[in-house]
Motif scaffolding. Structure first.
Motif, mmCIF file in Angstrom:
data_model
loop_
_atom_site.group_PDB
_atom_site.id
_atom_site.type_symbol
_atom_site.label_atom_id
_atom_site.label_comp_id
_atom_site.label_asym_id
_atom_site.label_seq_id
_atom_site.Cartn_x
_atom_site.Cartn_y
_atom_site.Cartn_z
ATOM 1 N N TYR A 1 3.692 2.941 4.371
ATOM 2 C CA TYR A 1 4.991 2.358 4.037
ATOM 3 C C TYR A 1 4.994 1.835 2.603
ATOM 4 O O TYR A 1 5.914 2.118 1.829
ATOM 5 C CB TYR A 1 5.347 1.230 5.015
ATOM 6 N N GLU A 2 3.958 1.081 2.240
ATOM 7 C CA GLU A 2 3.892 0.506 0.895
ATOM 8 C C GLU A 2 3.752 1.583 -0.164
ATOM 9 O O GLU A 2 4.327 1.477 -1.243
ATOM 10 C CB GLU A 2 2.762 -0.523 0.822
ATOM 11 N N SER A 3 3.010 2.639 0.139
ATOM 12 C CA SER A 3 2.858 3.747 -0.797
ATOM 13 C C SER A 3 4.193 4.473 -1.015
ATOM 14 O O SER A 3 4.549 4.805 -2.144
ATOM 15 C CB SER A 3 1.807 4.728 -0.292
ATOM 16 N N LEU A 4 4.925 4.691 0.061
ATOM 17 C CA LEU A 4 6.199 5.397 -0.024
ATOM 18 C C LEU A 4 7.266 4.568 -0.727
ATOM 19 O O LEU A 4 7.993 5.072 -1.587
ATOM 20 C CB LEU A 4 6.695 5.791 1.378
ATOM 21 N N THR A 5 7.368 3.291 -0.360
ATOM 22 C CA THR A 5 8.476 2.462 -0.842
ATOM 23 C C THR A 5 8.145 1.649 -2.089
ATOM 24 O O THR A 5 9.058 1.111 -2.724
ATOM 25 C CB THR A 5 8.930 1.475 0.246
ATOM 26 N N LYS A 6 6.865 1.538 -2.407
ATOM 27 C CA LYS A 6 6.409 0.696 -3.532
ATOM 28 C C LYS A 6 6.818 -0.755 -3.331
ATOM 29 O O LYS A 6 7.032 -1.500 -4.293
ATOM 30 C CB LYS A 6 6.942 1.213 -4.877
ATOM 31 N N THR A 7 6.950 -1.171 -2.056
ATOM 32 C CA THR A 7 7.243 -2.565 -1.724
ATOM 33 C C THR A 7 6.185 -3.064 -0.744
ATOM 34 O O THR A 7 5.528 -2.286 -0.071
ATOM 35 C CB THR A 7 8.635 -2.730 -1.074
ATOM 36 N N THR A 8 6.058 -4.375 -0.673
ATOM 37 C CA THR A 8 5.093 -5.000 0.217
ATOM 38 C C THR A 8 5.717 -5.171 1.596
ATOM 39 O O THR A 8 6.844 -5.659 1.722
ATOM 40 C CB THR A 8 4.669 -6.379 -0.334
ATOM 41 N N TYR A 9 4.969 -4.772 2.621
ATOM 42 C CA TYR A 9 5.421 -4.942 4.001
ATOM 43 C C TYR A 9 5.280 -6.402 4.406
ATOM 44 O O TYR A 9 4.278 -7.049 4.089
ATOM 45 C CB TYR A 9 4.590 -4.063 4.948
ATOM 46 N N THR A 10 6.272 -6.909 5.100
ATOM 47 C CA THR A 10 6.228 -8.257 5.648
ATOM 48 C C THR A 10 6.220 -8.147 7.164
ATOM 49 O O THR A 10 7.093 -7.478 7.736
ATOM 50 C CB THR A 10 7.477 -9.061 5.195
ATOM 51 N N PRO A 11 5.252 -8.780 7.835
ATOM 52 C CA PRO A 11 5.204 -8.676 9.294
ATOM 53 C C PRO A 11 6.459 -9.261 9.929
ATOM 54 O O PRO A 11 7.031 -10.232 9.431
ATOM 55 C CB PRO A 11 3.960 -9.476 9.671
ATOM 56 N N VAL A 12 6.850 -8.647 11.035
ATOM 57 C CA VAL A 12 8.050 -9.070 11.741
ATOM 58 C C VAL A 12 7.697 -10.024 12.883
ATOM 59 O O VAL A 12 8.390 -11.013 13.093
ATOM 60 C CB VAL A 12 8.803 -7.838 12.299
ATOM 61 N N LEU A 13 6.624 -9.741 13.603
ATOM 62 C CA LEU A 13 6.273 -10.510 14.793
ATOM 63 C C LEU A 13 4.971 -11.282 14.669
ATOM 64 O O LEU A 13 4.844 -12.369 15.224
ATOM 65 C CB LEU A 13 6.185 -9.573 16.004
ATOM 66 N N LEU A 14 3.991 -10.726 13.993
ATOM 67 C CA LEU A 14 2.708 -11.408 13.826
ATOM 68 C C LEU A 14 2.864 -12.548 12.834
ATOM 69 O O LEU A 14 3.593 -12.429 11.844
ATOM 70 C CB LEU A 14 1.650 -10.444 13.290
ATOM 71 N N ASP A 15 2.147 -13.649 13.085
ATOM 72 C CA ASP A 15 2.160 -14.713 12.094
ATOM 73 C C ASP A 15 1.406 -14.222 10.854
ATOM 74 O O ASP A 15 0.590 -13.306 10.921
ATOM 75 C CB ASP A 15 1.562 -16.008 12.661
ATOM 76 N N GLN A 16 1.718 -14.820 9.724
ATOM 77 C CA GLN A 16 1.189 -14.365 8.438
ATOM 78 C C GLN A 16 -0.334 -14.390 8.391
ATOM 79 O O GLN A 16 -0.950 -13.460 7.879
ATOM 80 C CB GLN A 16 1.780 -15.214 7.303
ATOM 81 N N LEU A 17 -0.957 -15.432 8.929
ATOM 82 C CA LEU A 17 -2.416 -15.543 8.886
ATOM 83 C C LEU A 17 -3.065 -14.400 9.674
ATOM 84 O O LEU A 17 -3.986 -13.746 9.174
ATOM 85 C CB LEU A 17 -2.871 -16.898 9.439
ATOM 86 N N THR A 18 -2.597 -14.158 10.882
ATOM 87 C CA THR A 18 -3.152 -13.081 11.696
ATOM 88 C C THR A 18 -2.951 -11.737 11.014
ATOM 89 O O THR A 18 -3.861 -10.914 10.949
ATOM 90 C CB THR A 18 -2.506 -13.076 13.098
ATOM 91 N N TYR A 19 -1.747 -11.529 10.504
ATOM 92 C CA TYR A 19 -1.438 -10.279 9.814
ATOM 93 C C TYR A 19 -2.395 -10.053 8.640
ATOM 94 O O TYR A 19 -2.975 -8.971 8.501
ATOM 95 C CB TYR A 19 0.017 -10.296 9.330
ATOM 96 N N LEU A 20 -2.577 -11.077 7.810
ATOM 97 C CA LEU A 20 -3.464 -10.934 6.647
ATOM 98 C C LEU A 20 -4.912 -10.701 7.062
ATOM 99 O O LEU A 20 -5.630 -9.926 6.421
ATOM 100 C CB LEU A 20 -3.354 -12.156 5.741
ATOM 101 N N GLN A 21 -5.356 -11.334 8.149
ATOM 102 C CA GLN A 21 -6.715 -11.097 8.642
ATOM 103 C C GLN A 21 -6.890 -9.632 9.039
ATOM 104 O O GLN A 21 -7.916 -9.023 8.760
ATOM 105 C CB GLN A 21 -7.022 -12.002 9.826
ATOM 106 N N ILE A 22 -5.890 -9.072 9.682
ATOM 107 C CA ILE A 22 -5.954 -7.673 10.105
ATOM 108 C C ILE A 22 -5.912 -6.751 8.902
ATOM 109 O O ILE A 22 -6.750 -5.861 8.742
ATOM 110 C CB ILE A 22 -4.800 -7.342 11.077
ATOM 111 N N ILE A 23 -4.947 -6.950 8.034
ATOM 112 C CA ILE A 23 -4.745 -6.066 6.889
ATOM 113 C C ILE A 23 -5.919 -6.112 5.920
ATOM 114 O O ILE A 23 -6.295 -5.094 5.351
ATOM 115 C CB ILE A 23 -3.418 -6.413 6.161
ATOM 116 N N ASN A 24 -6.502 -7.277 5.742
ATOM 117 C CA ASN A 24 -7.582 -7.435 4.768
ATOM 118 C C ASN A 24 -8.969 -7.150 5.328
ATOM 119 O O ASN A 24 -9.954 -7.226 4.602
ATOM 120 C CB ASN A 24 -7.546 -8.839 4.164
#
Length: 182
Positions: free
Chosen positions: A134-157
């Motif tokens: 998604y980020e490669s296609l749109t050149k924008t940063t994805y924002t999680p919809v349901l996961l809290d930010q901390l959990t999302y960042l732990q997964i993504i990173n």
């Protein structure tokens, strides 16, 4: 385990197969194969514990009205654009991670927990892949919809857990797992 988990994995697989047919984007075909593996793992539990298999042989056809409606909703949303299709993938994986975490918190059966941890590992990998596409296609940063930010960042990173064995980096075993609800 019965209808909801097998049905939801089937809905996910079928949504990805349909979105692959619409856009031809490889990630949907690749991850639909992984979702089939998820279904097979859950089927192993159904067989072991003598539970009914609610899966249908037809793509996009569900015995459950809720899943049927969700399938249509997801493919209509994903049919609007390739970016929307990738957002559908991100959204589905977020839901799956939350659902699995909620189920795991209520289960003490080691067989089921092991399978669910493997499903969690796979969903974390899928989320990372959909977000990257998604980020490669749109050149924008994805924002999680349901996961809290901390959990999302732990997964993504975290690193991918290629085997789905659980507990390793990115596998959910050491990072607290997804939190939150629907």
């Amino acid at each position: 385990i019965r209808l909801s988990l097998v049905g939801s994995e089937m809905c996910i697989r079928d949504s990805y197969l349909t979105l692959f047919d619409v856009w031809g984007t490889d990630i949907f075909q690749t991850i639909s194969g992984s979702e089939q593996s998820h279904m097979d793992a859950v089927l192993g539990l159904l067989d072991k514990y003598n539970l009914e298999d609610p899966a249908s042989a037809e793509i996009g056809i569900f015995q459950d009205d809720f899943l049927q409606a969700k399938y249509y909703e997801l493919v209509v949303w994903g049919g609007q654009s390739e970016a929307d299709a990738l957002l559908v993938g991100c959204f589905i994986e977020e839901i799956d991670l939350i659902d699995l975490a909620n189920r795991m918190a209520q289960i003490d059966n080691r067989d089921i927990l092991s399978v669910f941890q493997n499903l969690t590992d796979g969903s974390e990998n899928h989320l990372r892949a959909f977000v990257a596409n998604y980020e490669s296609l749109t050149k924008t940063t994805y924002t999680p919809v349901l996961l809290d930010q901390l959990t999302y960042l732990q997964i993504i990173n975290s690193d991918s857990d290629s085997g789905g064995a659980g507990g390793g980096p990115g596998g959910g075993g050491g990072n607290g797992g997804p939190r939150g609800g629907r």
